[in-house]
Design a protein around this motif. Structure first.
Motif, PDB file in Angstrom:
ATOM      1  N   HIS A  26       0.785  50.874  -7.479  1.00  0.00           N
ATOM      2  CA  HIS A  26       1.629  51.889  -6.856  1.00  0.00           C
ATOM      3  C   HIS A  26       1.934  51.366  -5.458  1.00  0.00           C
ATOM      4  CE1 HIS A  26       3.559  55.695  -6.263  1.00  0.00           C
ATOM      5  NE2 HIS A  26       2.967  55.778  -5.081  1.00  0.00           N
ATOM      6  N   LEU A  27       3.190  51.035  -5.216  1.00  0.00           N
ATOM      7  CA  LEU A  27       3.566  50.317  -4.006  1.00  0.00           C
ATOM      8  C   LEU A  27       3.607  51.213  -2.781  1.00  0.00           C
ATOM      9  CD1 LEU A  27       6.339  47.917  -5.359  1.00  0.00           C
ATOM     10  CD2 LEU A  27       3.877  47.522  -5.122  1.00  0.00           C
ATOM     11  N   GLN A  28       3.258  50.585  -1.642  1.00  0.00           N
ATOM     12  CA  GLN A  28       3.318  51.220  -0.329  1.00  0.00           C
ATOM     13  C   GLN A  28       4.184  50.356   0.575  1.00  0.00           C
ATOM     14  OE1 GLN A  28      -0.555  52.155   1.407  1.00  0.00           O
ATOM     15  NE2 GLN A  28      -1.469  51.651  -0.569  1.00  0.00           N
ATOM     16  N   ARG A  29       4.780  50.986   1.569  1.00  0.00           N
ATOM     17  CA  ARG A  29       5.570  50.219   2.542  1.00  0.00           C
ATOM     18  C   ARG A  29       4.738  49.049   3.061  1.00  0.00           C
ATOM     19  NH1 ARG A  29       9.578  50.153   6.374  1.00  0.00           N
ATOM     20  NH2 ARG A  29       8.952  49.466   8.455  1.00  0.00           N
ATOM     21  N   GLY A  30       5.327  47.859   3.024  1.00  0.00           N
ATOM     22  CA  GLY A  30       4.639  46.678   3.524  1.00  0.00           C
ATOM     23  C   GLY A  30       3.923  45.876   2.452  1.00  0.00           C
ATOM     24  N   ASP A  31       3.988  46.295   1.200  1.00  0.00           N
ATOM     25  CA  ASP A  31       3.388  45.498   0.135  1.00  0.00           C
ATOM     26  C   ASP A  31       4.278  44.289  -0.142  1.00  0.00           C
ATOM     27  OD1 ASP A  31       1.180  47.112  -0.185  1.00  0.00           O
ATOM     28  OD2 ASP A  31       1.952  48.157  -1.948  1.00  0.00           O
ATOM     29  N   LEU A  32       3.668  43.126  -0.146  1.00  0.00           N
ATOM     30  CA  LEU A  32       4.353  41.881  -0.424  1.00  0.00           C
ATOM     31  C   LEU A  32       3.781  41.304  -1.709  1.00  0.00           C
ATOM     32  CD1 LEU A  32       6.313  39.596   0.511  1.00  0.00           C
ATOM     33  CD2 LEU A  32       4.342  38.598   1.710  1.00  0.00           C
ATOM     34  N   LEU A  33       4.669  41.037  -2.662  1.00  0.00           N
ATOM     35  CA  LEU A  33       4.243  40.497  -3.953  1.00  0.00           C
ATOM     36  C   LEU A  33       4.814  39.100  -4.126  1.00  0.00           C
ATOM     37  CD1 LEU A  33       5.113  43.753  -4.450  1.00  0.00           C
ATOM     38  CD2 LEU A  33       3.868  43.241  -6.506  1.00  0.00           C
ATOM     39  N   VAL A  34       4.028  38.252  -4.782  1.00  0.00           N
ATOM     40  CA  VAL A  34       4.481  36.916  -5.149  1.00  0.00           C
ATOM     41  C   VAL A  34       4.384  36.797  -6.663  1.00  0.00           C
ATOM     42  CG1 VAL A  34       3.907  35.812  -2.960  1.00  0.00           C
ATOM     43  CG2 VAL A  34       2.176  35.922  -4.746  1.00  0.00           C
ATOM     44  N   LEU A  35       5.432  36.262  -7.267  1.00  0.00           N
ATOM     45  CA  LEU A  35       5.500  36.123  -8.720  1.00  0.00           C
ATOM     46  C   LEU A  35       5.944  34.712  -9.057  1.00  0.00           C
ATOM     47  CD1 LEU A  35       7.479  39.385  -8.932  1.00  0.00           C
ATOM     48  CD2 LEU A  35       5.256  39.131 -10.000  1.00  0.00           C
ATOM     49  N   ASN A  36       5.238  34.089  -9.993  1.00  0.00           N
ATOM     50  CA  ASN A  36       5.692  32.773 -10.436  1.00  0.00           C
ATOM     51  C   ASN A  36       6.555  32.938 -11.684  1.00  0.00           C
ATOM     52  OD1 ASN A  36       4.148  32.435 -12.897  1.00  0.00           O
ATOM     53  ND2 ASN A  36       2.353  32.053 -11.628  1.00  0.00           N
ATOM     54  N   PRO A  37       7.250  31.894 -12.099  1.00  0.00           N
ATOM     55  CA  PRO A  37       8.195  32.037 -13.213  1.00  0.00           C
ATOM     56  C   PRO A  37       7.571  32.446 -14.545  1.00  0.00           C
ATOM     57  CG  PRO A  37       8.682  30.055 -11.978  1.00  0.00           C
ATOM     58  CD  PRO A  37       7.376  30.581 -11.458  1.00  0.00           C
ATOM     59  N   GLU A  38       6.262  32.335 -14.687  1.00  0.00           N
ATOM     60  CA  GLU A  38       5.601  32.693 -15.941  1.00  0.00           C
ATOM     61  C   GLU A  38       5.182  34.156 -16.007  1.00  0.00           C
ATOM     62  OE1 GLU A  38       5.441  30.545 -18.481  1.00  0.00           O
ATOM     63  OE2 GLU A  38       6.616  29.273 -17.140  1.00  0.00           O
ATOM     64  N   GLU A  39       5.228  34.858 -14.898  1.00  0.00           N
ATOM     65  CA  GLU A  39       4.696  36.218 -14.859  1.00  0.00           C
ATOM     66  C   GLU A  39       5.740  37.268 -15.213  1.00  0.00           C
ATOM     67  OE1 GLU A  39       1.049  36.071 -11.796  1.00  0.00           O
ATOM     68  OE2 GLU A  39       3.005  35.613 -10.898  1.00  0.00           O
ATOM     69  N   MET A  40       5.435  38.018 -16.266  1.00  0.00           N
ATOM     70  CA  MET A  40       6.278  39.138 -16.675  1.00  0.00           C
ATOM     71  C   MET A  40       6.039  40.281 -15.684  1.00  0.00           C
ATOM     72  SD  MET A  40       7.877  38.099 -19.371  1.00  0.00           S
ATOM     73  CE  MET A  40       8.441  39.530 -20.256  1.00  0.00           C
ATOM     74  N   HIS A  41       7.131  40.939 -15.281  1.00  0.00           N
ATOM     75  CA  HIS A  41       7.011  42.017 -14.319  1.00  0.00           C
ATOM     76  C   HIS A  41       8.139  43.024 -14.498  1.00  0.00           C
ATOM     77  CE1 HIS A  41       9.537  38.914 -12.471  1.00  0.00           C
ATOM     78  NE2 HIS A  41      10.140  39.892 -11.805  1.00  0.00           N
ATOM     79  N   ARG A  42       7.922  44.178 -13.909  1.00  0.00           N
ATOM     80  CA  ARG A  42       8.946  45.220 -13.918  1.00  0.00           C
ATOM     81  C   ARG A  42       8.621  46.238 -12.837  1.00  0.00           C
ATOM     82  NH1 ARG A  42       8.102  50.090 -18.092  1.00  0.00           N
ATOM     83  NH2 ARG A  42      10.138  50.505 -17.196  1.00  0.00           N
ATOM     84  N   SER A  43       9.637  46.939 -12.403  1.00  0.00           N
ATOM     85  CA  SER A  43       9.439  48.049 -11.475  1.00  0.00           C
ATOM     86  C   SER A  43       9.824  49.333 -12.180  1.00  0.00           C
ATOM     87  CB  SER A  43      10.295  47.858 -10.222  1.00  0.00           C
ATOM     88  OG  SER A  43      11.660  47.813 -10.572  1.00  0.00           O
ATOM     89  N   PHE A  44       9.249  50.441 -11.716  1.00  0.00           N
ATOM     90  CA  PHE A  44       9.594  51.737 -12.287  1.00  0.00           C
ATOM     91  C   PHE A  44       9.580  52.771 -11.173  1.00  0.00           C
ATOM     92  CE2 PHE A  44       8.934  55.742 -14.465  1.00  0.00           C
ATOM     93  CZ  PHE A  44       9.903  55.666 -15.452  1.00  0.00           C
ATOM     94  N   ALA A  45      10.756  53.331 -10.882  1.00  0.00           N
ATOM     95  CA  ALA A  45      10.875  54.392  -9.881  1.00  0.00           C
ATOM     96  C   ALA A  45      10.345  55.684 -10.485  1.00  0.00           C
ATOM     97  CB  ALA A  45      12.322  54.544  -9.444  1.00  0.00           C
ATOM     98  N   LEU A  46       9.453  56.351  -9.769  1.00  0.00           N
ATOM     99  CA  LEU A  46       8.801  57.553 -10.284  1.00  0.00           C
ATOM    100  C   LEU A  46       9.558  58.836  -9.971  1.00  0.00           C
ATOM    101  CD1 LEU A  46       5.160  56.511  -9.378  1.00  0.00           C
ATOM    102  CD2 LEU A  46       6.262  56.434 -11.632  1.00  0.00           C
ATOM    103  N   ASP A  47      10.580  58.752  -9.127  1.00  0.00           N
ATOM    104  CA  ASP A  47      11.408  59.921  -8.832  1.00  0.00           C
ATOM    105  C   ASP A  47      12.801  59.450  -8.437  1.00  0.00           C
ATOM    106  OD1 ASP A  47      11.260  59.145  -6.110  1.00  0.00           O
ATOM    107  OD2 ASP A  47       9.540  60.456  -5.754  1.00  0.00           O
ATOM    108  N   LYS A  48      13.630  60.381  -8.008  1.00  0.00           N
ATOM    109  CA  LYS A  48      15.021  60.047  -7.697  1.00  0.00           C
ATOM    110  C   LYS A  48      15.246  59.777  -6.208  1.00  0.00           C
ATOM    111  CE  LYS A  48      16.913  62.300 -11.702  1.00  0.00           C
ATOM    112  NZ  LYS A  48      17.875  63.209 -12.274  1.00  0.00           N
ATOM    113  N   ASN A  49      14.165  59.600  -5.454  1.00  0.00           N
ATOM    114  CA  ASN A  49      14.308  59.251  -4.044  1.00  0.00           C
ATOM    115  C   ASN A  49      14.767  57.811  -3.911  1.00  0.00           C
ATOM    116  OD1 ASN A  49      13.460  61.759  -3.043  1.00  0.00           O
ATOM    117  ND2 ASN A  49      11.314  61.181  -3.293  1.00  0.00           N
TER     118      ASN A  49
END
Length: 178
Positions: free
Chosen positions: A57-80
């Motif tokens: 669950h992301l917070q302001r200032g979270d930095l993520l690194v992903l390499n080409p092999e990593e499956m990922h997705r985002s999901f907005a929990l509301d309409k903000n």
């Protein structure tokens, strides 16, 4: 081909793709991966981010690194509004920016798949990253003399900061975990 399989691989065409996006939607992306590395900086919203079998669950200032092999997705929990910066970088580009003693892809490569992907930046670190990202955004939209070189310098600075931030969380720049 079924609809889901169309979203498994999302190719990045350029050696550098910078996107600063703000969206309002109650949806997310399908699980996908790229043919490039991804830096993902979360700025605001109510979002879960999935990497492999983990959910953050992301917070302001979270930095993520992903390499080409990593499956990922985002999901907005509301309409903000949901705001983030993503930077995709091809391996060949990172290799050109790296030196024999400074591997700028270390934060992407030297960790187990689906682990060690996230750090939380302190406000001063976040402000420095935002300053560099803003300057990079200006360079990328400029045709001024030297804008391409300045863009490379800014990406290098962002990657140096990223690689130096990850040791605080158990990652060492020489490729080993503490």
């Amino acid at each position: 081909m079924n609809e889901t399989s169309e979203y498994l691989f999302d190719p990045i065409q350029n050696e550098l793709l910078y996107l600063h996006r703000t969206t309002t939607y109650n949806m997310g992306t399908f699980y996908h991966r790229h043919n490039a590395y991804e830096l993902y900086l979360f700025l605001r919203g109510n979002v879960n981010f999935y990497i492999e079998n983990r959910c953050y669950h992301l917070q302001r200032g979270d930095l993520l690194v992903l390499n080409p092999e990593e499956m990922h997705r985002s999901f907005a929990l509301d309409k903000n509004e949901y705001e983030r910066i993503t930077i995709n970088l091809k391996k060949s580009y990172l290799n050109r920016l790296s030196t024999s003693s400074t591997n700028l892809s270390a934060c992407f490569d030297y960790r187990p798949k689906g682990k060690g992907n996230i750090v939380h930046l302190e406000e001063d670190e976040l402000q420095r990253v935002l300053q560099l990202a803003g300057e990079l955004e200006q360079c990328l939209s400029s045709s001024d003399y030297g804008a391409d070189i300045l863009g490379n310098i800014l990406i290098t600075q962002l990657l140096l900061l990223t690689n130096l931030t990850f040791p605080k969380y158990g990652f060492c720049c020489n490729g080993y975990y503490a």
